[in-house]
Design a protein around this motif. Structure first.
Motif, short mmCIF file in Angstrom:
data_model
loop_
_atom_site.label_atom_id
_atom_site.label_comp_id
_atom_site.label_asym_id
_atom_site.label_seq_id
_atom_site.Cartn_x
_atom_site.Cartn_y
_atom_site.Cartn_z
N GLN A 5 2.02 11.50 -8.56
CA GLN A 5 0.74 12.19 -9.55
C GLN A 5 -0.11 13.49 -8.74
O GLN A 5 -0.12 14.43 -9.44
CB GLN A 5 -0.22 11.17 -9.73
CG GLN A 5 0.22 9.91 -10.35
CD GLN A 5 0.44 9.99 -11.93
OE1 GLN A 5 -0.18 11.10 -12.60
NE2 GLN A 5 0.91 9.27 -12.66
N HIS A 6 -0.56 13.49 -7.53
CA HIS A 6 -1.01 14.58 -6.95
C HIS A 6 -0.40 15.70 -7.07
O HIS A 6 -0.80 16.89 -7.13
CB HIS A 6 -1.43 14.00 -5.45
CG HIS A 6 -2.21 15.03 -4.65
ND1 HIS A 6 -3.61 15.52 -4.97
CD2 HIS A 6 -1.48 15.88 -3.72
CE1 HIS A 6 -3.73 16.48 -4.01
NE2 HIS A 6 -2.66 16.66 -3.20
N GLU A 22 1.96 1.91 -3.34
CA GLU A 22 1.01 2.60 -4.17
C GLU A 22 0.69 3.98 -3.88
O GLU A 22 0.86 4.99 -4.74
CB GLU A 22 -0.43 1.83 -4.02
CG GLU A 22 -0.27 0.39 -4.42
CD GLU A 22 -1.77 -0.41 -4.16
OE1 GLU A 22 -2.48 0.10 -3.12
OE2 GLU A 22 -1.82 -1.56 -4.43
N MET A 23 0.87 4.18 -2.62
CA MET A 23 0.97 5.75 -2.01
C MET A 23 1.71 6.70 -2.67
O MET A 23 1.47 7.77 -2.97
CB MET A 23 0.76 5.83 -0.76
CG MET A 23 -0.43 5.32 0.01
SD MET A 23 -0.31 5.35 1.79
CE MET A 23 -0.40 7.21 2.08
N HIS A 35 3.53 -0.47 -11.84
CA HIS A 35 3.76 1.05 -11.98
C HIS A 35 5.20 1.50 -11.86
O HIS A 35 5.75 2.70 -11.83
CB HIS A 35 3.00 2.01 -11.33
CG HIS A 35 1.54 1.95 -11.39
ND1 HIS A 35 0.84 2.30 -12.53
CD2 HIS A 35 0.36 1.26 -10.49
CE1 HIS A 35 -0.47 1.95 -12.50
NE2 HIS A 35 -0.69 1.33 -11.28
N ARG A 74 0.85 -1.19 -0.05
CA ARG A 74 0.08 0.12 0.04
C ARG A 74 0.89 1.40 0.02
O ARG A 74 0.63 2.31 -0.45
CB ARG A 74 -1.01 0.11 1.26
CG ARG A 74 -1.86 1.16 1.40
CD ARG A 74 -2.64 1.47 0.00
NE ARG A 74 -3.38 2.69 0.06
CZ ARG A 74 -3.57 3.49 -1.07
NH1 ARG A 74 -3.19 2.95 -2.06
NH2 ARG A 74 -4.12 4.43 -0.82
N CYS A 106 3.09 6.35 -5.74
CA CYS A 106 2.78 6.69 -6.97
C CYS A 106 1.55 7.71 -6.81
O CYS A 106 1.77 8.64 -7.70
CB CYS A 106 2.25 5.41 -7.75
SG CYS A 106 3.49 4.20 -7.92
N GLU A 107 0.34 7.55 -6.20
CA GLU A 107 -0.35 8.52 -6.12
C GLU A 107 0.06 9.98 -5.62
O GLU A 107 -0.52 10.84 -6.18
CB GLU A 107 -1.33 8.00 -4.90
CG GLU A 107 -2.23 6.30 -5.36
CD GLU A 107 -2.82 6.19 -4.26
OE1 GLU A 107 -2.77 6.31 -3.12
OE2 GLU A 107 -3.49 4.89 -4.40
N THR A 108 0.88 9.82 -4.55
CA THR A 108 1.59 11.25 -4.31
C THR A 108 2.29 11.95 -5.26
O THR A 108 2.31 13.00 -5.62
CB THR A 108 2.48 11.02 -3.21
OG1 THR A 108 1.69 10.46 -1.96
CG2 THR A 108 3.08 12.36 -2.64
N HIS A 133 9.20 5.54 -10.73
CA HIS A 133 7.90 5.64 -11.20
C HIS A 133 7.93 6.97 -11.56
O HIS A 133 8.28 8.17 -11.11
CB HIS A 133 6.87 5.68 -9.89
CG HIS A 133 5.57 6.17 -10.40
ND1 HIS A 133 4.87 5.48 -11.17
CD2 HIS A 133 5.05 7.45 -10.20
CE1 HIS A 133 3.57 6.05 -11.24
NE2 HIS A 133 3.87 7.28 -10.95
N THR A 170 5.78 9.57 -14.04
CA THR A 170 4.41 10.07 -14.75
C THR A 170 4.29 10.38 -16.07
O THR A 170 3.11 10.35 -16.41
CB THR A 170 4.06 11.42 -13.88
OG1 THR A 170 4.88 12.68 -14.29
CG2 THR A 170 4.11 10.92 -12.38
#
Length: 375
Positions: A133-134, A126-127, A157, A123, A129-131, A337, A339
């Protein structure tokens, strides 16, 4: 159980016992080491390394964490992505800032997704990667992860990059001479000659641990550390205060080798260690003596490992000359990773080619192993 994730402005404000309980026990991942970087000004404002560790909590209990930094450059990483940054700039894109999960200035493999729960490690991957992008960043990079962290990062990813480092293994040697008997004749002879020349130059070496290292020794060591960077026309990463702090906070994990001649210190090397591994870190000299680098940085450290029953000696990044001193090559890795879709595809192709070259390079290094050939 309610779980919360947040980014904080440093390790220093976190509970040290809870942080250390998540790590693999390496002093280089400890709260003491990472907070010393922050409090000494070695990372933080003006350094290009802005701490922003990811932490996972339930109430006030720390369940997971990532030593994470917002980077404005690629210095001090030892996984080189300068060409990627140049490619971004060539196409009018911003590569910096980026996120880096690592121990600053430390090319040592260890846990990067700090948790004892494999699902939570996934998790956190995954976070990241999400960060990325954010925050609309170009990329996130996880450097020198251990096997468990690498498994959590082995998803769609993340791009995996292969590397090579050199490590020495203490095979239960009873003495340094016992170690030498396992080497091929030419390597054994060369090491003995090198050590003899250092002694013949009137140099004596001694090893100090923890509180045995006084202010005088720390101050002298820092002069050596600074001089190493000056000789390479670069700027040092670490402040003088950092070394004094780790000397106070990690006395059971610090070993310094000092070289003396005519009653004066002329060179020093600093190592960190735990029960299983010694990490060769920094060295410098204020006088030139042939082979002194090998004596302080390798042979004294190997003797220390043998005396203390420490199994591994991590020699750090690069240096094929380590082969002749009993080190062998081993694979390292990093995960990346990106983007931007087109750049991710281009880097993926590059890493496939580089990985094939690296595989052949490691095979070549294995063939040059310094130990006696056996049937």
């Amino acid at each position: 159980m309610k779980i919360e994730a947040e980014f904080v402005d440093g390790v220093s404000g976190l509970d040290c016992a809870q942080w250390d309980a998540l790590t693999d026990g390496s002093p280089l991942l400890s709260h003491a080491f990472l907070s010393a970087l922050e409090q000494s000004g070695s990372v933080g404002e003006g350094s290009g390394w802005q701490p922003m560790p990811l932490v996972i909590k339930s109430d006030d209990n720390l369940l997971g964490a990532v030593p994470l930094y917002l980077k404005q450059h690629s210095y001090g990483e030892y996984v080189f992505d300068w060409s990627w940054a140049e490619a971004y700039a060539h196409h009018g894109l911003e590569y910096y800032p980026k996120l880096v999960a690592a121990v600053p200035f430390t090319p040592i493999t260890g846990s990067r997704l700090l948790s004892h729960d494999s699902l939570l490690q996934k998790r956190m991957a995954e976070m990241l990667c999400e960060t990325t992008q954010h925050l609309q960043l170009s990329s996130t990079h996880v450097l020198f992860p251990d096997v468990k962290s690498a498994q959590a990062l082995s998803g769609p990813h993340w791009l995996r990059r292969q590397g090579v480092q050199f490590r020495w293994e203490n095979q239960g040697f009873s003495s340094f001479d016992a170690f030498l008997t396992t080497l091929s004749h030419d390597k054994r002879k060369k090491i003995r000659q090198e050590r003899k020349k250092v002694m013949g130059a009137g140099v004596t070496c001694r090893r100090l641990r923890g509180h045995e290292i006084g202010e005088r020794e720390w101050d002298f060591f820092y002069k050596c550390y600074i001089n190493t960077y000056l000789e390479h026309h670069s700027s040092p990463y670490l402040t003088q205060a950092f070394f004094h702090v780790i000397g106070q906070r990690l006395p059971g994990n610090v070993m310094m080798v000092l070289a003396e001649r005519d009653g004066r210190y002329i060179a020093a090397a600093l190592n960190l260690y735990d029960a299983d591994c010694l990490y060769g870190r920094y060295w410098g000299a204020l006088a030139y003596v042939p082979n002194l680098h090998f004596e302080l940085c390798y042979y004294q450290a190997q003797e220390f490992c043998i005396e203390q029953g420490i199994r591994f000696f991590e020699g750090g990044a690069q240096g094929e000359h380590k082969l002749a001193r009993g080190f062998t090559a081993r694979e390292t890795c990093s995960f990346h990773h990106l983007t931007h879709h087109d750049f991710e595809a281009a880097v993926s192709r590059f890493l496939a080619r580089e990985g094939a070259d690296m595989h052949h390079y490691q095979q070549e290094l294995d063939e040059r192993a310094p130990y006696k050939k056996t049937d």
